[in-house]
Design a protein around this motif. Sequence first.
Motif, PDB file in Angstrom:
ATOM      1  N   ILE A 171       0.869  -1.173   0.000  1.00 49.91           N
ATOM      2  CA  ILE A 171       0.000   0.000   0.000  1.00 49.91           C
ATOM      3  C   ILE A 171       0.905   1.221   0.000  1.00 49.91           C
ATOM      4  CG2 ILE A 171      -1.925   1.187   1.089  1.00 49.91           C
ATOM      5  CD1 ILE A 171      -2.533  -1.696   0.091  1.00 49.91           C
ATOM      6  N   HIS A 172       0.988   1.843  -1.158  1.00 50.43           N
ATOM      7  CA  HIS A 172       1.835   3.024  -1.335  1.00 50.43           C
ATOM      8  C   HIS A 172       1.015   4.273  -1.068  1.00 50.43           C
ATOM      9  CE1 HIS A 172       4.834   0.410  -3.144  1.00 50.43           C
ATOM     10  NE2 HIS A 172       3.949  -0.017  -4.026  1.00 50.43           N
ATOM     11  N   MET A 173       1.647   5.268  -0.460  1.00 51.80           N
ATOM     12  CA  MET A 173       0.938   6.504  -0.097  1.00 51.80           C
ATOM     13  C   MET A 173       1.798   7.708  -0.426  1.00 51.80           C
ATOM     14  SD  MET A 173      -0.089   5.224   3.711  1.00 51.80           S
ATOM     15  CE  MET A 173      -0.608   3.516   3.941  1.00 51.80           C
ATOM     16  N   GLY A 174       1.141   8.763  -0.849  1.00 56.31           N
ATOM     17  CA  GLY A 174       1.884   9.991  -1.148  1.00 56.31           C
ATOM     18  C   GLY A 174       0.998  10.979  -1.879  1.00 56.31           C
ATOM     19  N   ALA A 175       1.643  11.927  -2.516  1.00 59.10           N
ATOM     20  CA  ALA A 175       0.912  12.940  -3.287  1.00 59.10           C
ATOM     21  C   ALA A 175       0.921  12.527  -4.747  1.00 59.10           C
ATOM     22  CB  ALA A 175       1.584  14.299  -3.118  1.00 59.10           C
ATOM     23  N   ALA A 176      -0.274  12.550  -5.363  1.00 61.63           N
ATOM     24  CA  ALA A 176      -0.376  12.148  -6.766  1.00 61.63           C
ATOM     25  C   ALA A 176       0.154  13.266  -7.661  1.00 61.63           C
ATOM     26  CB  ALA A 176      -1.821  11.829  -7.113  1.00 61.63           C
ATOM     27  N   ALA A 177       1.111  12.921  -8.507  1.00 65.39           N
ATOM     28  CA  ALA A 177       1.731  13.922  -9.382  1.00 65.39           C
ATOM     29  C   ALA A 177       0.880  14.226 -10.597  1.00 65.39           C
ATOM     30  CB  ALA A 177       3.114  13.435  -9.825  1.00 65.39           C
ATOM     31  N   GLU A 178      -0.170  13.469 -10.790  1.00 67.44           N
ATOM     32  CA  GLU A 178      -1.046  13.696 -11.946  1.00 67.44           C
ATOM     33  C   GLU A 178      -2.492  13.546 -11.484  1.00 67.44           C
ATOM     34  OE1 GLU A 178      -0.808   9.450 -14.132  1.00 67.44           O
ATOM     35  OE2 GLU A 178       1.121  10.468 -13.996  1.00 67.44           O
ATOM     36  N   PRO A 179      -3.431  14.163 -12.210  1.00 67.58           N
ATOM     37  CA  PRO A 179      -4.837  14.061 -11.799  1.00 67.58           C
ATOM     38  C   PRO A 179      -5.296  12.604 -11.810  1.00 67.58           C
ATOM     39  CG  PRO A 179      -4.557  15.674 -13.567  1.00 67.58           C
ATOM     40  CD  PRO A 179      -3.247  14.964 -13.432  1.00 67.58           C
ATOM     41  N   LEU A 180      -6.173  12.289 -10.879  1.00 69.66           N
ATOM     42  CA  LEU A 180      -6.738  10.940 -10.837  1.00 69.66           C
ATOM     43  C   LEU A 180      -7.865  10.858 -11.858  1.00 69.66           C
ATOM     44  CD1 LEU A 180      -6.897  10.470  -6.947  1.00 69.66           C
ATOM     45  CD2 LEU A 180      -5.054   9.845  -8.532  1.00 69.66           C
ATOM     46  N   LEU A 181      -7.742   9.931 -12.766  1.00 67.48           N
ATOM     47  CA  LEU A 181      -8.739   9.804 -13.834  1.00 67.48           C
ATOM     48  C   LEU A 181      -9.705   8.682 -13.503  1.00 67.48           C
ATOM     49  CD1 LEU A 181      -6.365  10.108 -16.922  1.00 67.48           C
ATOM     50  CD2 LEU A 181      -7.767  11.901 -15.875  1.00 67.48           C
ATOM     51  N   GLU A 182     -10.969   8.927 -13.751  1.00 65.50           N
ATOM     52  CA  GLU A 182     -11.967   7.887 -13.499  1.00 65.50           C
ATOM     53  C   GLU A 182     -11.698   6.702 -14.425  1.00 65.50           C
ATOM     54  OE1 GLU A 182     -13.480   6.222 -11.646  1.00 65.50           O
ATOM     55  OE2 GLU A 182     -15.519   6.909 -11.340  1.00 65.50           O
ATOM     56  N   ARG A 183     -12.091   5.552 -14.000  1.00 63.13           N
ATOM     57  CA  ARG A 183     -11.964   4.349 -14.820  1.00 63.13           C
ATOM     58  C   ARG A 183     -13.330   3.685 -14.880  1.00 63.13           C
ATOM     59  NH1 ARG A 183     -11.662  -0.643 -12.098  1.00 63.13           N
ATOM     60  NH2 ARG A 183     -11.353  -0.529  -9.849  1.00 63.13           N
ATOM     61  N   PRO A 184     -13.514   2.722 -15.790  1.00 68.57           N
ATOM     62  CA  PRO A 184     -14.830   2.078 -15.871  1.00 68.57           C
ATOM     63  C   PRO A 184     -15.224   1.464 -14.537  1.00 68.57           C
ATOM     64  CG  PRO A 184     -13.454   1.443 -17.729  1.00 68.57           C
ATOM     65  CD  PRO A 184     -12.577   2.206 -16.786  1.00 68.57           C
ATOM     66  N   ARG A 185     -16.472   1.613 -14.222  1.00 69.44           N
ATOM     67  CA  ARG A 185     -17.026   1.020 -13.003  1.00 69.44           C
ATOM     68  C   ARG A 185     -18.070  -0.011 -13.396  1.00 69.44           C
ATOM     69  NH1 ARG A 185     -13.396   1.957  -9.106  1.00 69.44           N
ATOM     70  NH2 ARG A 185     -12.473   3.991  -9.543  1.00 69.44           N
ATOM     71  N   PRO A 186     -18.250  -1.007 -12.583  1.00 70.02           N
ATOM     72  CA  PRO A 186     -19.168  -2.086 -12.977  1.00 70.02           C
ATOM     73  C   PRO A 186     -20.616  -1.608 -13.085  1.00 70.02           C
ATOM     74  CG  PRO A 186     -18.419  -2.358 -10.706  1.00 70.02           C
ATOM     75  CD  PRO A 186     -17.614  -1.240 -11.284  1.00 70.02           C
ATOM     76  N   ASP A 187     -21.316  -2.190 -14.054  1.00 71.52           N
ATOM     77  CA  ASP A 187     -22.748  -1.961 -14.184  1.00 71.52           C
ATOM     78  C   ASP A 187     -23.430  -2.832 -13.132  1.00 71.52           C
ATOM     79  OD1 ASP A 187     -25.364  -1.697 -14.843  1.00 71.52           O
ATOM     80  OD2 ASP A 187     -25.200  -2.628 -16.829  1.00 71.52           O
ATOM     81  N   LEU A 188     -23.983  -2.177 -12.136  1.00 75.86           N
ATOM     82  CA  LEU A 188     -24.552  -2.933 -11.017  1.00 75.86           C
ATOM     83  C   LEU A 188     -25.675  -3.859 -11.444  1.00 75.86           C
ATOM     84  CD1 LEU A 188     -24.636  -0.673  -7.852  1.00 75.86           C
ATOM     85  CD2 LEU A 188     -23.031  -2.463  -8.488  1.00 75.86           C
ATOM     86  N   ALA A 189     -26.326  -3.501 -12.569  1.00 69.76           N
ATOM     87  CA  ALA A 189     -27.446  -4.342 -13.013  1.00 69.76           C
ATOM     88  C   ALA A 189     -26.991  -5.780 -13.221  1.00 69.76           C
ATOM     89  CB  ALA A 189     -28.038  -3.781 -14.296  1.00 69.76           C
ATOM     90  N   GLY A 190     -25.749  -5.949 -13.658  1.00 72.75           N
ATOM     91  CA  GLY A 190     -25.237  -7.289 -13.906  1.00 72.75           C
ATOM     92  C   GLY A 190     -24.546  -7.895 -12.700  1.00 72.75           C
ATOM     93  N   LYS A 191     -24.493  -7.175 -11.629  1.00 70.37           N
ATOM     94  CA  LYS A 191     -23.758  -7.637 -10.448  1.00 70.37           C
ATOM     95  C   LYS A 191     -24.646  -7.890  -9.239  1.00 70.37           C
ATOM     96  CE  LYS A 191     -19.471  -7.454 -11.890  1.00 70.37           C
ATOM     97  NZ  LYS A 191     -18.694  -8.718 -11.937  1.00 70.37           N
ATOM     98  N   VAL A 192     -25.849  -7.338  -9.292  1.00 71.06           N
ATOM     99  CA  VAL A 192     -26.714  -7.403  -8.117  1.00 71.06           C
ATOM    100  C   VAL A 192     -27.955  -8.220  -8.438  1.00 71.06           C
ATOM    101  CG1 VAL A 192     -28.035  -6.075  -6.422  1.00 71.06           C
ATOM    102  CG2 VAL A 192     -25.933  -5.116  -7.405  1.00 71.06           C
ATOM    103  N   GLU A 193     -28.184  -9.200  -7.625  1.00 73.68           N
ATOM    104  CA  GLU A 193     -29.429  -9.968  -7.711  1.00 73.68           C
ATOM    105  C   GLU A 193     -30.263  -9.598  -6.498  1.00 73.68           C
ATOM    106  OE1 GLU A 193     -28.762 -14.161  -7.498  1.00 73.68           O
ATOM    107  OE2 GLU A 193     -30.902 -14.606  -7.326  1.00 73.68           O
ATOM    108  N   ARG A 194     -31.489  -9.272  -6.724  1.00 73.52           N
ATOM    109  CA  ARG A 194     -32.375  -8.897  -5.607  1.00 73.52           C
ATOM    110  C   ARG A 194     -33.451  -9.943  -5.448  1.00 73.52           C
ATOM    111  NH1 ARG A 194     -30.597  -3.582  -4.928  1.00 73.52           N
ATOM    112  NH2 ARG A 194     -29.904  -2.686  -6.902  1.00 73.52           N
ATOM    113  N   ARG A 195     -33.633 -10.384  -4.255  1.00 73.91           N
ATOM    114  CA  ARG A 195     -34.668 -11.374  -3.969  1.00 73.91           C
ATOM    115  C   ARG A 195     -35.662 -10.804  -2.968  1.00 73.91           C
ATOM    116  NH1 ARG A 195     -31.508 -17.192  -3.698  1.00 73.91           N
ATOM    117  NH2 ARG A 195     -30.296 -16.881  -5.619  1.00 73.91           N
ATOM    118  N   PRO A 196     -36.927 -11.166  -3.104  1.00 73.82           N
ATOM    119  CA  PRO A 196     -37.925 -10.606  -2.174  1.00 73.82           C
ATOM    120  C   PRO A 196     -37.703 -11.119  -0.747  1.00 73.82           C
ATOM    121  CG  PRO A 196     -38.922 -12.293  -3.534  1.00 73.82           C
ATOM    122  CD  PRO A 196     -37.529 -12.097  -4.049  1.00 73.82           C
TER     123      PRO A 196
END
Length: 196
Positions: A171-196
């Motif tokens: 776990i490396h820590m420090g100041a980021a020398a470049e802006p943090l860019l967003e990356r793809p995030r999972p589509d929850l529709a395909g990850k979450v199953e809901r049951r009654p």
Amino acid sequence: MTDATLPSPVASPELQARLATRRSAPAQALGDPGPSAAELETILTLGARTPDHGKLFPWRFVVLGRDSRAGIAAQLEPLADRQPDPRKARAVLAKLTAPPVTVLVVSTPDEGHKVPVWEQELSAGAVCMNLEHAANAFGHAASWITDWYSYDADAVALFGVGAGERIAGFIHMGAAAEPLLERPRPDLAGKVERRP
Ligand SMILES: Cc1cc2nc3c(=O)[nH]c(=O)nc-3n(C[C@H](O)[C@H](O)[C@H](O)COP(=O)(O)O)c2cc1C
């Protein structure tokens, strides 16, 4: 202290916003300033405040200063040459040497315990994530890295990781020398199953 009464969770829009925008930084782009010694002490304390089945605390920390990492990286270079892509294996050593502060999280499962090793290893992973959160809470960027030297037996030994132990992450820590860019995030529709 045990059996102390702790505050119940309170709604925190600030924390929600932080979690909604949190992002790892490229490790090689982490520079000064990193956490101070006092901040790191608290970051470790917060990181260790992590669920684990059986209160085994099946992990340990190695705080690797820059000198130690530079020395180990020099010893890793010849080992990089036997990796499938030696040039890349050498290049990624910059992730190990660049950041100002690095905590190695070692998974130390008790294989004979009734709590499955898998669960003990999950706890080590949770510690890694909590360390990132804690570093972020102090305003530091963080990065969770493993790379080839977490799996090569000779490399692992250079970090003092023994038999029955595994590297959960650096776990490396420090100041980021470049802006943090967003990356793809999972589509929850395909990850979450809901049951009654
Ligand atoms: C267990 C684990 C190992 C990782 N090892 C590497 C690695 O070897 N090299 C690397 O560039 N990133 C590594 N990463 C980091 C990810 O590639 C990436 O930075 C991270 O998933 C970004 O997540 P975030 O955007 O949610 O912060 C690792 C992440 C995890 C969880």
